[in-house]
Design a protein around this motif. Structure first.
Motif, PDB file in Angstrom:
ATOM      1  N   GLN A 161      20.161   1.191   0.559  1.00 23.80           N
ATOM      2  CA  GLN A 161      19.034   2.312   0.479  1.00 23.80           C
ATOM      3  C   GLN A 161      18.943   2.690  -0.947  1.00 23.80           C
ATOM      4  OE1 GLN A 161      19.896   5.572   2.550  1.00 23.80           O
ATOM      5  NE2 GLN A 161      17.844   6.776   2.316  1.00 23.80           N
TER       6      GLN A 161
ATOM      7  N   ARG B  95       5.792   3.259   6.589  1.00 20.78           N
ATOM      8  CA  ARG B  95       5.578   4.382   5.538  1.00 20.78           C
ATOM      9  C   ARG B  95       7.127   4.730   4.711  1.00 20.78           C
ATOM     10  NH1 ARG B  95       0.337   3.935   4.240  1.00 20.78           N
ATOM     11  NH2 ARG B  95      -0.987   4.192   5.934  1.00 20.78           N
ATOM     12  N   ASN B  96       8.225   4.638   5.672  1.00 20.90           N
ATOM     13  CA  ASN B  96       9.399   4.998   5.428  1.00 20.90           C
ATOM     14  C   ASN B  96      10.268   3.831   5.275  1.00 20.90           C
ATOM     15  OD1 ASN B  96       8.596   7.728   5.081  1.00 20.90           O
ATOM     16  ND2 ASN B  96       8.553   7.909   7.356  1.00 20.90           N
TER      17      ASN B  96
ATOM     18  N   SER C 279      13.443   1.955   6.336  1.00 22.53           N
ATOM     19  CA  SER C 279      14.393   1.844   7.671  1.00 22.53           C
ATOM     20  C   SER C 279      15.290   0.889   7.405  1.00 22.53           C
ATOM     21  CB  SER C 279      13.448   1.509   8.674  1.00 22.53           C
ATOM     22  OG  SER C 279      12.752   0.353   8.687  1.00 22.53           O
TER      23      SER C 279
ATOM     24  N   GLN D 199      11.246  -1.670   3.083  1.00 19.89           N
ATOM     25  CA  GLN D 199      11.166  -0.521   2.010  1.00 19.89           C
ATOM     26  C   GLN D 199       9.484  -0.695   1.686  1.00 19.89           C
ATOM     27  OE1 GLN D 199      13.101   1.618   0.633  1.00 19.89           O
ATOM     28  NE2 GLN D 199      11.219   2.240  -0.300  1.00 19.89           N
TER      29      GLN D 199
ATOM     30  N   TYR E 204       5.128  -3.632   1.605  1.00 21.42           N
ATOM     31  CA  TYR E 204       6.460  -3.309   1.844  1.00 21.42           C
ATOM     32  C   TYR E 204       7.205  -4.549   1.914  1.00 21.42           C
ATOM     33  CZ  TYR E 204       5.576  -5.427   6.480  1.00 21.42           C
ATOM     34  OH  TYR E 204       5.383  -6.400   7.557  1.00 21.42           O
TER      35      TYR E 204
END
Length: 726
Positions: free
Chosen positions: A40, A109-110, A112, A124, A147
């Motif tokens: 992350q 959008r986020n 994961s 990402q 992404y």
């Protein structure tokens, strides 16, 4: 304990395995969590640095940058792919076929992260902003959103998570070994303690007394230890009781044996005594027969004396040690028997002198009376055996020795001494071989044996002999008697004077002794004595003696003694009674009970010179005066108010009050109106003499107080009444 360990081993191994498994799983999931965080963080870094990546239009450069990202990752990154939000692939590096058709939910959008077949797939989102001509960023366009698809393949290193598992397993195994060792030691100690207890029980069973358990045992065995100790104490107590009972029985047996032996010894002694008495009686009968045969050759008095000796000897031998002891007042006993002793010696013309020890007065002994009564005359009779004997001295003393109190009797004679046969017979203990005329020797031997006395015989040719007997006194009682205050003694023999002064000191507080007629005259005027004892010398100066004895008889109780050879002359010359019986203490004791003695006059000396006072104390020490001394007038007045003095020797020059002023104040005290007050001064003029007289003084004593001036003071003490200087 070992079985307990066996039962515990399997659960412990299972627990260790479970702990190891839990440790491995925890470590595995912890590593996954760390990898997720790292992924992350890495993805967030790519989002921040995505501007350069998105602005590049060249496909090859874009792919190269993606490869750079791939190899720059700390976590192994297998593939990197850049997509538009519409799902169009822009560039990719080694994208596996399985992921080429992966279509995530659009738009992305986020961030994961999901796991795909042991790999991590991360999405990402990226955003590219439009260029600003006026310096202000514009909102991204819809077609400008991207992404990244990141495929991570973490390397699983089994050694990393196996190490803690191994450590846990080893710790568990070591703990298992420690527990096993501890349990083994406990089991060994338990075995040792049990063996010790078994040994102690075996000792108790065998009756041993040292079976107490004093060693430290395991806690589980303490009750058993206490029980064994209690049993050991009980057994020891029972053993002590048994030993005491056995000892008592042995003592009883020993007592019975001792009594039996004593009875046997007494029986033998009785048989021996009976045999001895039989032989002694037979010998006495033979002696009586011999005496009867010699009766015609002896005078009536000699025959009576010999017969009395044989009968006394027979009675002593019959009584033996069984004779009962009776209380005997020693001075009265001597006074009674000295007459018999003198009569024995008068027949042979021997002079008898008696010396009694100071310890005899008021002394009551407990002895067999027959033995003591027989011994005294026989000792005198034995002493008269010495050839050429003209004087015999009998000494009787009670003496304290280291071994105890003894009664010493000795007979000393002059002349040629005793014969060798007499000395030999006295040193033997056989009375059966003695003849009838040797009854005095036999009686002394029998008395010595009966009283368990010690006898010594000394004899020198030409110098006389001494026979001494020491009798132990198991019982001695002091009997109270009236004591005289002052006695005047005359004895011309200096050695005998010392002996008699010591003897008379037991019945008088003060004894003034003298051995010269002039000294006797001087001392006789100094004080009125309670008793005057004169041992008259050879007749000389009879007129002076007659005048002196008459004066003494008028003032005191007078006792005169003379030798038998001079008795006729002295009785003719003197008007007082002269005795020939030896002087004994009982005579003074009898007189003392009938008369009351006068106390010494009390003399007070007042002088501030310590040397003078010390010298006066020395002079008065041997005089019949009670002396008190003070150093100032105030002390003298204080004493005279509380006590009464018979004479006062008063110094004139005192440090606090003048002597004449002290005399004036004394005359005003009750009881001191006529008391002699003597002025003590170094000089006295006529006016001073008048001053002393006016102050109430009676006489003048000049300093220093010499022996000649002492008589002046003693004269005032003797008079005890006042007189004037004029």
């Amino acid at each position: 304990m070992v079985n307990y360990f066996k039962q515990l081993t399997l659960p412990w191994l299972i627990a260790v395995a479970a702990m190891a498994l839990a440790t491995g799983l925890w470590y595995h999931f912890e590593m996954q969590g760390q990898q997720r965080i790292q992924i992350q963080q890495f993805s967030a870094t790519l989002q921040l640095n995505s501007a350069a990546l998105l602005n590049d239009k060249d496909q090859q450069l874009l792919k190269a940058q993606l490869n750079h990202i791939r190899y720059a990752s700390a976590i192994p990154l297998t593939s990197v792919a850049l997509y538009r939000q519409s799902g169009k692939l822009l560039a990719a590096t080694d994208l596996p076929p399985a992921l080429q058709n992966v279509r995530p939910a659009l738009p992305v959008r986020n961030f994961s992260l999901q796991q795909v077949e042991h790999q991590w797939l991360a999405l990402q989102p990226l955003t590219r902003y439009a260029a600003a001509t006026d310096g202000v960023l514009r909102q991204p366009e819809a077609d400008n959103n991207y992404y990244l698809l990141l495929l991570f393949t973490p390397e699983t290193e089994h050694s990393v998570w196996l190490i803690p598992v191994f450590i846990v397993a080893m710790v568990g195994w070591v703990m298992l070994l420690l527990i096993r060792g501890t349990l083994s030691q406990a089991a060994q100690r338990q075995h040792t303690d049990i063996s010790l207890l078994a040994h102690k029980l075996s000792q108790l069973k065998q009756g041993q007394l040292n079976a107490r358990v004093d060693e430290e045992l395991m806690a589980e065995l303490l009750p058993l230890k206490q029980a064994i100790n209690d049993l050991a104490v009980h057994q020891a107590g029972q053993h002590d009781i048994a030993q005491q009972q056995l000892k008592q029985q042995q003592q009883q047996v020993a007592q019975v044996q001792l009594q039996t032996e004593q009875w046997q010894q007494q029986n033998k002694a009785l048989q021996l005594k009976v045999a001895q008495q039989g032989r002694a009686q037979q010998q006495r009968f033979l002696s009586l027969q011999q005496l009867q045969q010699q009766g015609t050759a002896l005078t009536e008095e000699e025959f009576s004396r010999a017969l009395s000796g044989q009968l006394t000897l027979m009675q002593l031998e019959l009584n033996g040690e069984a004779a009962s002891a009776v209380p005997i007042l020693l001075t009265d006993f001597i006074a009674t028997h000295i007459v018999v002793c003198q009569q024995l010696l008068l027949q042979r013309g021997i002079e008898l002198q008696l010396i009694e020890g100071a310890g005899n007065a008021g002394c009551q002994v407990k002895l067999p009376q027959l033995a003591l009564s027989a011994m005294l005359p026989e000792m005198v009779q034995l002493g008269s055996r010495s050839e050429g004997c003209s004087e015999l001295t009998l000494e009787v003393r009670v003496v304290q020795q280291a071994s105890g109190t003894v009664l010493q009797l000795s007979v000393t004679t002059d002349g040629e001494g005793m014969s060798a046969r007499v000395r030999q017979l006295l040193n033997s203990n056989d009375t059966q071989a003695l003849q009838w005329h040797e009854s005095d020797i036999a009686i002394l031997i029998a008395v010595k044996q009966q009283l368990k006395a010690q006898m010594s015989v000394q004899s020198l040719d030409g110098l006389g002999s001494t026979v001494a007997i020491s009798i132990p006194l198991p019982e001695l009682t002091a009997v109270g008697h009236n004591k005289l205050q002052h006695i005047l003694l005359f004895e011309h023999n200096a050695a005998m004077l010392t002996e008699r002064v010591q003897s008379l000191s037991a019945v008088a507080a003060h004894v003034a002794g003298c051995s010269d007629l002039a000294e006797l005259n001087l001392k006789s005027t100094q004080y009125a004595y309670d008793r005057v004892v004169l041992f008259l010398p050879e007749p000389a100066e009879l007129a002076a003696w007659q005048q002196l004895t008459t004066a003494l008889a008028g003032r005191s109780q007078l006792l005169c003694y003379s030798a038998n050879a001079h008795i006729a002359i002295w009785r003719a010359a003197l008007t007082v009674a002269v005795e020939t019986t030896p002087f004994c203490l009982a005579r003074l004791n009898n007189i003392a009970t009938a008369l009351t003695s006068r106390p010494y006059p009390h003399l007070l000396v007042v002088d501030d010179n310590p040397t003078n006072l010390a010298y006066i104390r020395v002079l008065m020490k041997t005089q019949p005066v009670q002396l008190s001394t003070v150093s100032c007038g105030a002390e003298a007045l204080k004493l005279c108010r509380s006590e009464r003095y018979d004479v006062i020797l008063l110094d004139i020059q005192l440090p606090d009050i003048k002597g004449t002023e002290v005399a004036i104040q004394l005359r005003q005290l009750a009881g001191y109106e006529d008391i002699p007050i003597l002025a003590f001064t170094a000089h006295a003029l006529e006016d001073e003499v008048a001053e002393y007289l006016q102050a109430g003084m009676n006489d003048i004593i000049f300093k220093p107080l010499e022996p000649a001036k002492l008589q002046q003071v003693l004269s005032w003490c003797s008079l005890g009444e006042t007189d004037d200087l004029g």
